[in-house]
Design an enzyme around this catalytic site. Sequence first.
Site: not given
Length: 253
Positions: A53, A87, A89, A131, A171, A202
Amino acid sequence: MRHVTRPTLGILGGMGPLATADFYRRLVQRTPAGSDQAHLPVLIWADPAVPDRTAALLGEGPSPVPALVEGARWLQRAGVSCIAVPCNTAHAYVEQLSRATGVEVLDMIRAALETAARRRPGLERVGVLATRGTRLTGLYERAGARLGLDVVQVSGPVQEEYVDAAIRAVKAGAAPAAPESWIATATESLRERGAQTVVAACTEIPLISSAASRVLPLVDSTDALAEAAVSRLWRPAAAPGPALAVRTGGRTG
């Protein structure tokens, strides 16, 4: 696939997979159910192949919208009452998802800021750890303005050196010690900018936020979304029914 008849939550996940699993765990923990059968029915579409994203928002990668719409329509056809997208974003695209499906999408951004305001009466300035994509969209700034809150972000160098690096580490499945320290350092920079509390904006950040929570009171956006879903759908007198159906996305790219 069997369609459920009770109010059902759809989770549009996979962004990333660990954050989706963490959201479902928190949803269960925050549901005041006295038995397995009293929990919310949940349908999960978790497709890790959804394009990044942040990269899309920065013009550095393909749009995630087709993949997100595919998942949202799968949930719509299954009969969900509303959709949670764990999420931050991806919330840049929720209006497109709502238009494509006609299904309500819970507002994670507003939920997080309302939680911050509720926990600290008189709150004026909220720090946000997010982010680069979330920052670019101004999602928190616009929601904060509607709630009378001043939203502050870390500086560009702190974003790159500490926040972005920490998110990438989670991640990638890295050991948590270093990214947890980086997020604490970023939180300290927000305190120096006058933040009275901080939002982990985030869904990877709450997984490494224990040290940061000792710097400033911390609001977990994942928790806030889980609480919003429970408030929206759970009823004490809900009849017993199927507790969970899970399917992972089958897209390959």
